[in-house]
Design an enzyme around this catalytic site. Structure first.
Site, PDB file in Angstrom:
ATOM      1  CG  PHE A 156      -1.979  -0.963   1.305  1.00 30.86           C
ATOM      2  CD1 PHE A 156      -3.228  -0.692   0.771  1.00 30.86           C
ATOM      3  CD2 PHE A 156      -1.762  -2.200   1.908  1.00 30.86           C
ATOM      4  CE1 PHE A 156      -4.256  -1.629   0.841  1.00 30.86           C
ATOM      5  CE2 PHE A 156      -2.789  -3.139   1.987  1.00 30.86           C
ATOM      6  CZ  PHE A 156      -4.036  -2.858   1.442  1.00 30.86           C
ATOM      7  CG  ASP A 157       0.934   5.809  -1.876  1.00 35.14           C
ATOM      8  OD1 ASP A 157       2.077   6.136  -1.509  1.00 35.14           O
ATOM      9  OD2 ASP A 157       0.048   6.637  -2.164  1.00 35.14           O
ATOM     10  CG  LEU A 158       1.276   6.821   4.554  1.00 38.63           C
ATOM     11  CD1 LEU A 158       0.285   5.974   5.341  1.00 38.63           C
ATOM     12  CD2 LEU A 158       2.544   7.063   5.369  1.00 38.63           C
ATOM     13  CG  ASP A 159       1.382  10.856   2.122  1.00 38.43           C
ATOM     14  OD1 ASP A 159       0.926  10.835   3.277  1.00 38.43           O
ATOM     15  OD2 ASP A 159       2.568  11.122   1.869  1.00 38.43           O
TER      16      ASP A 159
END
Length: 218
Positions: free
Chosen positions: A11-14
Site C-alpha cells: 500500500f502507498d500511504l498518502d
C-alpha cells in the site's frame, strides 16, 4: 470482481491509506515562505503529494539542487512537529486492514515518505499492528523513487515471485513502480490522482472507493 488471489499487498500511504493533504500543504507553504514565496493556490501545492519532494521543488518552483535540499529541511521543520498529524485515515481502511490481516494476507506499506515519518503516522493511527513491513525513503534523500521503494520492500520481505503480489496506490508513480517490479497494480480514485492520470498508466484495476478495493482484494 476478480479470480486472482493476492497474498501480499503493498500500500502507498498518502492518498491511499490517509488523507494527508492538510499537513503536507501547510508544510510546503512553510518551506516556500522561507524563500519569500507565498503560495495560496492549493491546486499547485497538491502536485507535491506523491512524487519526491526534491523533484517537486525543482520542477514547480525552479529550485536548484542546494535550494531544494534546504526547502526539504524547512518542510520538515513544520511537518515533523505539526504537519505529520494534520492527517486522517480514510473511512473503512482500518476495517479493511483487519479483515485482510485475519485472512492471512501479508500487508506492507511502500511509500516515498521517509520511513521514520511513515512509522510515526501508522503508529498514531494504530495500523502498524496489521503490517508485516514498512518501507519508505531515507532522510538523506535516497530511495525516494517509488520503484526503488517497492523493490526494497520486496527484497526485505524475501519475495522472489511477483505472481501473488499487488501494489495499491493513488498516483501514477505507484503504477509505474509496480510495473518496474513486475507487479499487478490497483489505482484508487479517492486519493490525489485523477482518473486520467491513472488510466494513462493502465493499472491492472481501477477502483473508486475503499469498498471497491475490498472487492478486488477479498
Amino acid at each position: 470482481m476478480t479470480t486472482k488471489t493476492y497474498d501480499v499487498i503493498l500500500f502507498d500511504l498518502d492518498g491511499t491509506l490517509t488523507d494527508s493533504q492538510e499537513g503536507i500543504i501547510n508544510s510546503i507553504q512553510h518551506a516556500l515562505k522561507y524563500f519569500g514565496i507565498i503560495e495560496k493556490d492549493i491546486k499547485n501545492l497538491k502536485k507535491f503529494i506523491g512524487p519526491p519532494l526534491k523533484d517537486s521543488f525543482m520542477e514547480y518552483y525552479g529550485f536548484d539542487d542546494d535550494k531544494a535540499t534546504l526547502a526539504i529541511k524547512k518542510y520538515r521543520e513544520y511537518f515533523a512537529v505539526k504537519g505529520i498529524f494534520e492527517n486522517k485515515v480514510y473511512p473503512l481502511i482500518p476495517e479493511l486492514f483487519e479483515e485482510l490481516y485475519n485472512r492471512g494476507k501479508k500487508l506492507v506499506v511502500a511509500t516515498s515518505k521517509p520511513t521514520v515519518f511513515a512509522e510515526r503516522i501508522l503508529d498514531y493511527f494504530q495500523l502498524t499492528k496489521y503490517l508485516y513491513f514498512i518501507a519508505g525513503s531515507n532522510l538523506d534523500g535516497s530511495r525516494m523513487i517509488k520503484g526503488e521503494v517497492i523493490a526494497y520492500a520486496l527484497t526485505q520481505c524475501g519475495l522472489d515471485s511477483s505472481e501473488n503480489v499487488v501494489m495499491v496506490g493513488d498516483r501514477k508513480y505507484d503504477v509505474i513502480g509496480a510495473k518496474e517490479s513486475g507487479l499487478d497494480s490497483i489505482g484508487v480514485l479517492y486519493g490525489f490522482g485523477s482518473p486520467e492520470e491513472l488510466e494513462q498508466e493502465h493499472p491492472t484495476y481501477i477502483v473508486e472507493d475503499v469498498d471497491g478495493l475490498r472487492k478486488v482484494l477479498l
